[in-house]
Motif scaffolding. Structure first.
Motif, PDB file in Angstrom:
ATOM      1  N   GLN A 264       0.841  -1.199   0.000  1.00 42.74           N
ATOM      2  CA  GLN A 264       0.000   0.000   0.000  1.00 42.74           C
ATOM      3  C   GLN A 264       0.879   1.253   0.000  1.00 42.74           C
ATOM      4  N   ALA A 265       2.003   1.212   0.696  1.00 45.10           N
ATOM      5  CA  ALA A 265       2.920   2.359   0.735  1.00 45.10           C
ATOM      6  C   ALA A 265       3.411   2.700  -0.667  1.00 45.10           C
ATOM      7  N   LEU A 266       3.809   1.700  -1.436  1.00 41.57           N
ATOM      8  CA  LEU A 266       4.285   1.947  -2.804  1.00 41.57           C
ATOM      9  C   LEU A 266       3.187   2.523  -3.685  1.00 41.57           C
ATOM     10  N   GLU A 267       1.997   1.961  -3.555  1.00 35.51           N
ATOM     11  CA  GLU A 267       0.857   2.440  -4.332  1.00 35.51           C
ATOM     12  C   GLU A 267       0.563   3.916  -4.013  1.00 35.51           C
ATOM     13  N   LEU A 268       0.528   4.250  -2.726  1.00 33.07           N
ATOM     14  CA  LEU A 268       0.239   5.624  -2.313  1.00 33.07           C
ATOM     15  C   LEU A 268       1.383   6.566  -2.677  1.00 33.07           C
ATOM     16  N   TYR A 269       2.612   6.090  -2.606  1.00 31.79           N
ATOM     17  CA  TYR A 269       3.763   6.900  -3.005  1.00 31.79           C
ATOM     18  C   TYR A 269       3.608   7.331  -4.472  1.00 31.79           C
ATOM     19  N   ARG A 270       3.277   6.376  -5.327  1.00 28.81           N
ATOM     20  CA  ARG A 270       3.142   6.670  -6.766  1.00 28.81           C
ATOM     21  C   ARG A 270       1.968   7.626  -7.035  1.00 28.81           C
ATOM     22  N   LYS A 271       0.898   7.452  -6.276  1.00 23.92           N
ATOM     23  CA  LYS A 271      -0.320   8.239  -6.491  1.00 23.92           C
ATOM     24  C   LYS A 271      -0.216   9.650  -5.899  1.00 23.92           C
ATOM     25  N   GLU A 272       0.402   9.779  -4.750  1.00 22.19           N
ATOM     26  CA  GLU A 272       0.352  11.030  -3.979  1.00 22.19           C
ATOM     27  C   GLU A 272       1.586  11.925  -4.095  1.00 22.19           C
ATOM     28  N   SER A 273       2.715  11.405  -4.545  1.00 20.33           N
ATOM     29  CA  SER A 273       3.971  12.175  -4.610  1.00 20.33           C
ATOM     30  C   SER A 273       4.263  12.937  -3.315  1.00 20.33           C
ATOM     31  N   PRO A 274       4.474  12.226  -2.214  1.00 20.32           N
ATOM     32  CA  PRO A 274       4.691  12.895  -0.930  1.00 20.32           C
ATOM     33  C   PRO A 274       6.034  13.625  -0.878  1.00 20.32           C
ATOM     34  N   ASP A 275       6.121  14.577   0.054  1.00 20.22           N
ATOM     35  CA  ASP A 275       7.353  15.347   0.270  1.00 20.22           C
ATOM     36  C   ASP A 275       8.310  14.630   1.215  1.00 20.22           C
TER      37      ASP A 275
ATOM     38  N   ILE B 265      12.703  -2.783   1.370  1.00 16.52           N
ATOM     39  CA  ILE B 265      12.302  -3.137  -0.005  1.00 16.52           C
ATOM     40  C   ILE B 265      11.553  -1.963  -0.641  1.00 16.52           C
ATOM     41  N   VAL B 266      10.651  -1.349   0.121  1.00  9.32           N
ATOM     42  CA  VAL B 266       9.923  -0.180  -0.384  1.00  9.32           C
ATOM     43  C   VAL B 266      10.922   0.926  -0.729  1.00  9.32           C
ATOM     44  N   ALA B 267      11.900   1.155   0.153  1.00 10.62           N
ATOM     45  CA  ALA B 267      12.905   2.200  -0.086  1.00 10.62           C
ATOM     46  C   ALA B 267      13.697   1.911  -1.359  1.00 10.62           C
ATOM     47  N   GLU B 268      14.103   0.668  -1.552  1.00  9.53           N
ATOM     48  CA  GLU B 268      14.848   0.308  -2.764  1.00  9.53           C
ATOM     49  C   GLU B 268      14.028   0.600  -4.012  1.00  9.53           C
ATOM     50  N   LYS B 269      12.752   0.256  -3.972  1.00 10.81           N
ATOM     51  CA  LYS B 269      11.879   0.477  -5.137  1.00 10.81           C
ATOM     52  C   LYS B 269      11.690   1.977  -5.394  1.00 10.81           C
ATOM     53  N   ILE B 270      11.562   2.768  -4.333  1.00  8.40           N
ATOM     54  CA  ILE B 270      11.432   4.224  -4.496  1.00  8.40           C
ATOM     55  C   ILE B 270      12.745   4.792  -5.048  1.00  8.40           C
ATOM     56  N   ARG B 271      13.874   4.375  -4.489  1.00  4.57           N
ATOM     57  CA  ARG B 271      15.180   4.915  -4.899  1.00  4.57           C
ATOM     58  C   ARG B 271      15.541   4.567  -6.348  1.00  4.57           C
ATOM     59  N   GLN B 272      14.963   3.527  -6.907  1.00  2.00           N
ATOM     60  CA  GLN B 272      15.218   3.197  -8.316  1.00  2.00           C
ATOM     61  C   GLN B 272      14.755   4.325  -9.238  1.00  2.00           C
TER      62      GLN B 272
ATOM     63  N   PRO C 262      13.051  12.638   0.654  1.00  2.20           N
ATOM     64  CA  PRO C 262      13.644  12.102   1.883  1.00  2.20           C
ATOM     65  C   PRO C 262      12.912  10.844   2.355  1.00  2.20           C
ATOM     66  N   LEU C 263      13.697   9.837   2.709  1.00  4.80           N
ATOM     67  CA  LEU C 263      13.171   8.582   3.239  1.00  4.80           C
ATOM     68  C   LEU C 263      13.689   8.391   4.655  1.00  4.80           C
TER      69      LEU C 263
ATOM     70  N   GLU D 128      22.338   1.832   4.161  1.00  2.46           N
ATOM     71  CA  GLU D 128      22.826   1.365   2.856  1.00  2.46           C
ATOM     72  C   GLU D 128      21.713   1.322   1.812  1.00  2.46           C
ATOM     73  N   THR D 129      20.513   1.031   2.252  1.00  2.00           N
ATOM     74  CA  THR D 129      19.364   0.885   1.359  1.00  2.00           C
ATOM     75  C   THR D 129      18.947   2.207   0.737  1.00  2.00           C
TER      76      THR D 129
END
Length: 116
Positions: free
Chosen positions: A36-47, A62-69, A75-76, A91-92
Motif C-alpha cells: 500500500q505504501a508503494l501504491e500511495l507513493y506513486r499516487k500522492e507524490s509525498p514530500d 524493499i519499499v525504499a529500494e523500489k522508491i530509490r530506483q 527524503p526517506l 545502505e538501502t
C-alpha cells in the motif's frame, strides 16, 4: 500543504503521527503495509516518506529500494525496533533511521527538519 506518507502496520503508531502532522499543518497519508505504501507513493507524490522496517507485504527496506530506483530526492526515513538493522537501512537509501520507541518531540523535529 506538504505531504507525509507514513507506512506502519500498528494502528496506534499511525494515529500518533497523523495527529502530530495535523497539529503541524502537514497532510498525513497512511499505509498499513509495504504494498500500500508503494501504491500511495506513486499516487500522492509525498514530500517525505516514513517507513516502518517490519511490515506485511514489503518491509521498509524493499519499499525504499523500489522508491530509490526512480527517485533519489524524496527524503526517506526508516523506523525500526531493531537497532542492529540501522547500517543495512542506511545502505538501502534511507536519509535517516529512528529506533523505537520514538517520542512525539522526535517526530515533530523530524517533520520540521524535512518539510520546512
Amino acid at each position: 500543504m506538504k505531504k507525509v506518507l507514513y507506512a506502519e502496520d500498528e494502528f496506534t503508531n499511525r494515529k500518533i503521527l497523523e495527529i502530530i502532522c495535523g497539529k503541524l499543518n502537514y497532510q498525513c497519508i497512511l499505509a498499513e503495509d509495504g504494498l500500500q505504501a508503494l501504491e500511495l507513493y506513486r499516487k500522492e507524490s509525498p514530500d517525505l516518506v516514513i517507513l516502518d522496517q517490519y511490515m506485511p507485504g514489503y518491509n521498509g527496506d524493499i519499499v525504499a529500494e523500489k522508491i530509490r530506483q526512480k527517485d533519489r530526492h524524496t527524503p526517506l526515513v526508516a523506523i525500526t525496533s531493531d537497532d542492529e538493522a540501522v547500517p543495512l537501512l542506511k545502505e538501502t537509501g534511507f536519509d535517516r533511521v529512528l529506533v523505537k520507541p520514538v517520542k512525539n518531540k522526535d517526530y515533530e523535529s523530524l517533520l520540521n527538519t524535512y518539510l520546512e
